[in-house]
Motif scaffolding. Structure first.
Motif, PDB file in Angstrom:
ATOM      1  N   LEU A  28       0.730  -1.619  -0.299  1.00  0.00           N
ATOM      2  CA  LEU A  28       0.347  -0.295   0.334  1.00  0.00           C
ATOM      3  C   LEU A  28       0.739   1.132   0.064  1.00  0.00           C
ATOM      4  CD1 LEU A  28      -2.595  -1.285   2.287  1.00  0.00           C
ATOM      5  CD2 LEU A  28      -3.284  -0.629   0.043  1.00  0.00           C
ATOM      6  N   LYS A  29       0.635   2.587  -0.332  1.00  0.00           N
ATOM      7  CA  LYS A  29       0.701   3.898  -0.534  1.00  0.00           C
ATOM      8  C   LYS A  29       0.355   4.708   0.528  1.00  0.00           C
ATOM      9  CE  LYS A  29       2.932   3.059  -4.142  1.00  0.00           C
ATOM     10  NZ  LYS A  29       4.692   2.611  -3.932  1.00  0.00           N
ATOM     11  N   PRO A  30       1.257   5.711   0.946  1.00  0.00           N
ATOM     12  CA  PRO A  30       0.545   6.345   1.887  1.00  0.00           C
ATOM     13  C   PRO A  30      -0.285   7.441   0.960  1.00  0.00           C
ATOM     14  CG  PRO A  30       2.736   6.522   2.227  1.00  0.00           C
ATOM     15  CD  PRO A  30       2.390   5.979   1.027  1.00  0.00           C
ATOM     16  N   HIS A  31      -1.677   7.636   2.048  1.00  0.00           N
ATOM     17  CA  HIS A  31      -2.618   8.805   1.821  1.00  0.00           C
ATOM     18  C   HIS A  31      -2.061   9.922   1.732  1.00  0.00           C
ATOM     19  CE1 HIS A  31      -6.283  10.782   0.989  1.00  0.00           C
ATOM     20  NE2 HIS A  31      -7.012   9.747   1.104  1.00  0.00           N
ATOM     21  N   PRO A  32      -2.265  10.774   0.666  1.00  0.00           N
ATOM     22  CA  PRO A  32      -1.839  11.814   0.057  1.00  0.00           C
ATOM     23  C   PRO A  32      -2.036  12.461   1.913  1.00  0.00           C
ATOM     24  CG  PRO A  32      -2.427  11.398  -1.039  1.00  0.00           C
ATOM     25  CD  PRO A  32      -2.584  10.748  -0.621  1.00  0.00           C
TER      26      PRO A  32
END
Length: 114
Positions: A21-25
Motif C-alpha cells: 500500500l501507498k500512504p494517503h496524501p
C-alpha cells in the motif's frame, strides 16, 4: 500476549494486509521520523510486534505509514482497519500524530497553517 492482540484486532474489525500500500496524501502532512527515532521505533516493533493497526482511507494508509514500513521491513504481519470517520480525515491525522511524534510547537503550528 500476541494472541490477545490478535483477538483485539479482530474485535476491532481489523484484517491482515497482504497487498503493498501507498500512504494517503493526507498522511504526508506528518513529516517522517528521523533516522535514529525510526531505528528505535523499528526495534520496538521487532520486540513487541504491531500494537496499533494501520488505518486505511480510500485504499491507502491514512495513519500508520511508519508502522507499516517497519513491519514490512521486519517481516511482521501488518494488521489494518478502515477509517471509521467521525471527523475530518485531515484533522484526524494531525490530532492523532502531533503528540505521539513529539513535534515542536513550531512544527505543530506549521502543520495547522498548511
Amino acid at each position: 500476549m500476541v494472541e490477545n492482540r490478535l483477538k483485539r484486532f479482530k474485535a476491532m474489525g481489523c484484517f491482515k494486509l497482504a497487498d503493498d500500500l501507498k500512504p494517503h496524501p493526507i498522511s504526508e502532512l506528518i513529516p517522517p521520523m528521523d533516522g535514529d527515532t525510526y531505528k528505535g521505533f523499528k526495534a520496538d516493533i521487532w520486540r513487541h510486534g504491531l500494537i496499533e493497526p494501520i488505518i486505511l482511507y480510500q485504499g491507502k494508509i491514512l495513519d500508520g505509514k511508519e508502522r507499516y514500513r517497519a513491519c514490512r521491513e521486519l517481516g511482521v504481519d501488518v494488521w489494518a482497519r478502515e477509517w471509521e470517520g467521525g471527523m475530518d480525515p485531515v484533522e484526524y491525522v494531525i490530532s492523532n500524530n502531533l503528540l505521539r511524534h513529539h513535534k515542536s510547537t513550531q512544527t505543530q503550528l506549521n502543520l495547522f497553517e498548511e
